[in-house]
Design an enzyme around this catalytic site. Structure first.
Site, short mmCIF file in Angstrom:
data_model
loop_
_atom_site.label_atom_id
_atom_site.label_comp_id
_atom_site.label_asym_id
_atom_site.label_seq_id
_atom_site.Cartn_x
_atom_site.Cartn_y
_atom_site.Cartn_z
N SER A 115 0.83 -1.20 0.00
CA SER A 115 0.00 0.00 0.00
C SER A 115 0.86 1.24 0.00
CB SER A 115 -0.82 0.07 1.29
OG SER A 115 -1.52 -1.09 1.49
N HIS A 136 -2.56 -3.61 -6.47
CA HIS A 136 -3.03 -3.16 -5.16
C HIS A 136 -4.53 -3.35 -5.01
CE1 HIS A 136 -3.77 0.17 -2.08
NE2 HIS A 136 -3.36 -0.90 -1.46
N GLU A 148 -5.56 -1.39 -8.30
CA GLU A 148 -4.61 -0.47 -8.95
C GLU A 148 -3.48 -1.31 -9.55
OE1 GLU A 148 -4.79 3.64 -6.42
OE2 GLU A 148 -3.83 1.95 -5.43
N1 CAA Z 1 -17.00 -11.56 2.57
C1 CAA Z 1 -18.33 -11.77 2.45
N2 CAA Z 1 -19.24 -10.99 3.05
C2 CAA Z 1 -18.77 -9.96 3.80
C3 CAA Z 1 -17.40 -9.69 3.96
C4 CAA Z 1 -16.50 -10.56 3.31
N3 CAA Z 1 -15.19 -10.40 3.40
N4 CAA Z 1 -17.26 -8.60 4.75
C5 CAA Z 1 -18.49 -8.20 5.08
N5 CAA Z 1 -19.40 -9.02 4.51
C6 CAA Z 1 -20.84 -8.97 4.64
C7 CAA Z 1 -21.29 -8.64 6.05
O1 CAA Z 1 -21.20 -9.76 6.89
C8 CAA Z 1 -22.71 -8.20 5.82
O2 CAA Z 1 -23.52 -9.34 5.70
P1 CAA Z 1 -24.99 -9.38 6.41
O3 CAA Z 1 -25.78 -8.35 5.65
O4 CAA Z 1 -25.45 -10.78 6.18
O5 CAA Z 1 -24.77 -9.04 7.85
C9 CAA Z 1 -22.63 -7.52 4.43
O6 CAA Z 1 -21.37 -7.93 3.84
C10 CAA Z 1 -22.65 -6.03 4.50
O7 CAA Z 1 -21.76 -5.63 5.46
P2 CAA Z 1 -22.12 -4.54 6.52
O8 CAA Z 1 -23.58 -4.45 6.73
O9 CAA Z 1 -21.24 -4.73 7.71
O10 CAA Z 1 -21.57 -3.24 5.88
P3 CAA Z 1 -21.61 -2.48 4.51
O11 CAA Z 1 -22.91 -2.57 3.79
O12 CAA Z 1 -21.10 -1.15 4.90
O13 CAA Z 1 -20.53 -3.24 3.60
C11 CAA Z 1 -18.16 -2.95 3.21
C12 CAA Z 1 -19.26 -3.59 4.06
C13 CAA Z 1 -18.23 -3.48 1.78
C14 CAA Z 1 -16.84 -3.34 3.82
C15 CAA Z 1 -18.39 -1.39 3.19
O14 CAA Z 1 -18.53 -0.91 4.50
C16 CAA Z 1 -17.26 -0.63 2.54
O15 CAA Z 1 -17.19 -0.51 1.32
N6 CAA Z 1 -16.40 -0.02 3.38
C17 CAA Z 1 -15.27 0.75 2.92
C18 CAA Z 1 -14.13 -0.16 2.70
C19 CAA Z 1 -12.94 0.53 2.15
O16 CAA Z 1 -12.85 1.74 2.07
N7 CAA Z 1 -11.95 -0.28 1.73
C20 CAA Z 1 -10.70 0.24 1.24
C21 CAA Z 1 -9.83 0.58 2.37
S1 CAA Z 1 -8.28 1.16 1.87
C22 CAA Z 1 -7.44 -0.22 1.47
O17 CAA Z 1 -7.84 -1.32 1.59
C23 CAA Z 1 -6.11 0.00 0.92
C24 CAA Z 1 -4.99 0.04 1.82
O18 CAA Z 1 -3.92 -0.09 1.29
C25 CAA Z 1 -5.04 0.32 3.28
#
Ligand code: CAA
Length: 337
Positions: A115, A136, A148
């Site tokens: 990252s 990425h 990416e």
């Molecule tokens: N696999 C399968 N299902 C999953 C899962 C996974 N890995 N993670 C979560 N879920 C499921 C949850 O269990 C939930 O299921 P239920 O409805 O049955 O409870 C469903 O997905 C929806 O989850 P939530 O209700 O908790 O939350 P949400 O609708 O907000 O979706 C999310 C979850 C997709 C993670 C969303 O919150 C999101 O897009 N968050 C932002 C994530 C982000 O910004 N990622 C990038 C970070 S930066 C990075 O990664 C780079 C770096 O280098 C640091």
């Protein structure tokens, strides 16, 4: 295709899962047996969820059947691509590349999911540097639609094109990163938001800041919630690496939490208490969208003006990589930034 993933942590297990869902033969390695076991358990949990919701039609056991845990790096032999996803530590990654290169043939692509570390710098650990590039992924890889694709100074045109093709083959949108800049595209923008949010704590509470992100900007998570979700330890290590290379990622709170062992959602505590699941973020008046986004928008302009990305790609990258309902420059227009 035979794919090897090195590191079964938060990102590695998710990357292995995605490749397996799309029919590839995946070899998953971790130096620590416990981490490998946990990674496989998380893949199983995730596949069960996806299957229950009809997001995959193949039975979880069948998808799992294509993933082979491996205990020795030499078993990566014969892979078309090896993707490294070990912690953000330069020497650790360099050691992995040197070792992997002993076992693969000349055509194998070696990719890093780093990252924060420059691709060109990392490629110097290899004898054959034109085979190396950055792929990425975003957390969680199985739900995020963007990857990416980053070329370093030595990456060949052929390997870069193949990287894009591989990303498309797993149904992800590839965003080409044309220059090997710190944080690439999405993280440069995200790191600005993180530092802005940390700075704003002298005026607002973390709940107020997260409320603006979640309830006004409609981000899928609050800013501090996302720091916890991606890992306090990971973000702290990233901040140290990028600061060393001249990119400002000041957030004293990260160091405080890291030293206490509060690593975020994975350890049950970070900025929030995760022992009962995701924190509930209530609506509270807090910073304006302009206060929260201004530095990120400036960073977005920097990326475009320096030929790293285009306006359209920045918008796409922030929507698909961070799950925002709108792109960064759409927000900029809306809020007059
Ligand atoms: N696999 C399968 N299902 C999953 C899962 C996974 N890995 N993670 C979560 N879920 C499921 C949850 O269990 C939930 O299921 P239920 O409805 O049955 O409870 C469903 O997905 C929806 O989850 P939530 O209700 O908790 O939350 P949400 O609708 O907000 O979706 C999310 C979850 C997709 C993670 C969303 O919150 C999101 O897009 N968050 C932002 C994530 C982000 O910004 N990622 C990038 C970070 S930066 C990075 O990664 C780079 C770096 O280098 C640091």
């Amino acid at each position: 295709m035979k794919v090897a993933v090195i590191g079964a942590g938060v990102m590695g297990h998710g990357i292995a899962e995605v490749f397996s869902i799309y029919g590839n033969q995946v070899f998953l390695y971790d130096k620590f047996e416990e981490a490998l076991k946990k990674g496989l358990e998380k893949i199983k949990w995730s596949l069960d969820k996806l299957y229950e919701k009809g997001k995959i039609s193949e039975k979880p056991e069948e998808v799992m059947g294509r993933i082979t845990p491996i205990k020795e790096l030499k078993e990566v032999k014969g892979s078309e691509i090896v993707i490294e996803a070990v912690p953000e530590n330069f020497n650790l990654k360099a050691e992995v590349f040197k070792e992997v290169e002993k076992y693969v043939d000349g055509n194998t692509i070696i990719a890093t999911n780093t990252s924060s570390l420059p691709i060109t710098e990392l490629s110097q650990a290899l004898l054959k540097r034109d085979r190396f590039l950055g792929l990425h992924f975003f957390n969680p890889p199985v739900l995020m639609g963007l990857v990416e694709v980053i070329r370093g100074e030595y990456t060949s045109d052929e390997v870069f094109a193949k990287g894009i093709e591989i990303v498309r083959s797993i149904s992800r949108e590839p965003i080409p990163v044309r220059k090997d800049v710190i944080g690439f595209v999405v993280n440069r923008i995200l790191f600005r938001i993180f530092t802005t949010a940390c700075r704003l704590t002298n005026k607002y509470t973390i709940e107020q800041i997260d409320s603006t992100a979640k309830h006004i900007l409609k981000f899928p998570m609050g800013i501090f919630e996302l720091l916890d979700f991606t890992g306090i330890d990971t973000n702290y290590l990233i901040s140290k690496e990028v600061m060393k290379r001249g990119f400002d990622f000041t957030c004293p709170q990260l160091e405080e939490l890291y030293k206490k062992g509060y690593y975020g959602s994975k350890s049950g505590k970070g900025f929030y208490d995760w022992s009962k699941g995701r924190p509930e973020i209530k609506f509270l008046p807090g910073p304006t969208p302009q206060e929260l986004l201004v530095d990120a928008v400036k960073e977005g302009r920097w990326l475009v003006e320096n030929g790293v990305s285009t306006d359209e790609e920045v918008n796409k990258a922030t929507r698909l990589g961070l799950g925002w309902p709108k792109g960064l420059f759409d927000y900029a227009k809306e809020y007059g930034l």
